[in-house]
Design an enzyme around this catalytic site. Sequence first.
Site, PDB file in Angstrom:
ATOM      1  N   ASP A 116      38.101  17.964  68.533  1.00 36.33           N
ATOM      2  CA  ASP A 116      37.938  19.123  69.340  1.00 36.33           C
ATOM      3  C   ASP A 116      37.436  18.505  70.540  1.00 36.33           C
ATOM      4  O   ASP A 116      37.577  17.448  71.093  1.00 36.33           O
ATOM      5  CB  ASP A 116      37.213  20.238  68.621  1.00 36.33           C
ATOM      6  CG  ASP A 116      37.277  21.471  69.458  1.00 36.33           C
ATOM      7  OD1 ASP A 116      38.435  22.131  69.709  1.00 36.33           O
ATOM      8  OD2 ASP A 116      36.322  21.860  70.324  1.00 36.33           O
ATOM      9  N   HIS A 311      43.084  24.444  63.176  1.00 38.74           N
ATOM     10  CA  HIS A 311      42.216  23.392  64.209  1.00 38.74           C
ATOM     11  C   HIS A 311      41.107  22.856  63.189  1.00 38.74           C
ATOM     12  O   HIS A 311      40.546  21.880  63.478  1.00 38.74           O
ATOM     13  CB  HIS A 311      41.546  24.467  65.078  1.00 38.74           C
ATOM     14  CG  HIS A 311      40.828  23.994  65.978  1.00 38.74           C
ATOM     15  ND1 HIS A 311      40.887  22.847  66.675  1.00 38.74           N
ATOM     16  CD2 HIS A 311      39.226  24.001  66.096  1.00 38.74           C
ATOM     17  CE1 HIS A 311      40.108  22.435  67.548  1.00 38.74           C
ATOM     18  NE2 HIS A 311      38.736  23.167  67.273  1.00 38.74           N
TER      19      HIS A 311
END
Length: 334
Positions: A116, A311
């Site tokens: 991320d 994610h």
Amino acid sequence: MDTSKLIPNDPRVKYESAQIRGKTYKYIVGEPQTNPPVDTIFLIHGFPDMGFGWRYQVPYFISLGFRVVVPDMLGYGGTDTPEDLNAFSFKSLSADIKEFARKFVGDGQIILGGHDWGGALVWRVALWHPELIKAVFSICTPFNAPTKPWIALEDMIAAGKLTNFTYQLQFKGPEVENTIQGEEKVRQFLNGMWGGFGPDREIAFVAEKGVLLDNLPKLRRCALLSDEELDYYVRQYMLQKAPQLHGPLNWYRTRKINWEDELPLADKPVTLEMPTLFIAASRDTALPPSMSVGMEKYMPRLTRGEVAGSHWALTGASEDVNGQVAKWLEGVLN
Ligand code: KJ1
């Protein structure tokens, strides 16, 4: 060695802090049986996460003979949140990683991994300090080259590009940090971002919109975190003074600073010469795999991987991530 995920205050690692360029960083360090370690790996977390987000990776990498260092990044948990936004620029954070690494490897090299925002940062460390990086990997976050023209995110989205980053317009503004204050709200927010949903399938986050703040109180417990883990995250977030998300959200407020810092790099084509690994997450709506098209242009030694899922690949696809990183490391280090 026991390669099960770290628990809060796990005896297999040490909990330390360091002064880095005038800031206090809290971090975890794990030492392997192998002496000296095969290499030192730094793992950089993203938003809204903590060093603890690497809990499935840390014992595994230690078992392979690596020393593993995992900071809580600037703005998070027990690590400082400087007033000056410039401290959150990629260039400044890259200098932090460089000085951090010196404490462990002197003038030697590290292996650097990120997820991320941590993934966005590790590419920048490789650009600013290539001599430091033996190999670099990013989970979910593709590489994007420095650009000459300034294009505001608002204009980009209005032109129909990067619409998956629309949520970032909300994150950089005051609404989220003003609303999510105190233990209860922070818990609801983290639970939602980690995939908790409500009785009528209400959700917390839509990349093309932002956080659906009204939904947060309706959400049931997310499956990816145990009660103990969520409690730990909340306790760590509450170490920051209100508004607790101010530091973490500052990572969304440096786009122009980063652009300006990187202008000198935009003059000539950039190349990352070291071995690189990018692992996409197939159903990541904020960082869809399609964003990574064309990356190989900037890194001749790119290995690509993909894992199935959202994610939260470090947690939701941990074994696949661990296996792919280990296989790549074996190839590039031998
Ligand atoms: C994501 C998702 C979903 C091309 C380089 C730019 C780097 C941008 C990095 C963006 C990082 C970011 O915004 N991360 C936050 C949150 C959470 C979970 C769900 N419930 O679907």
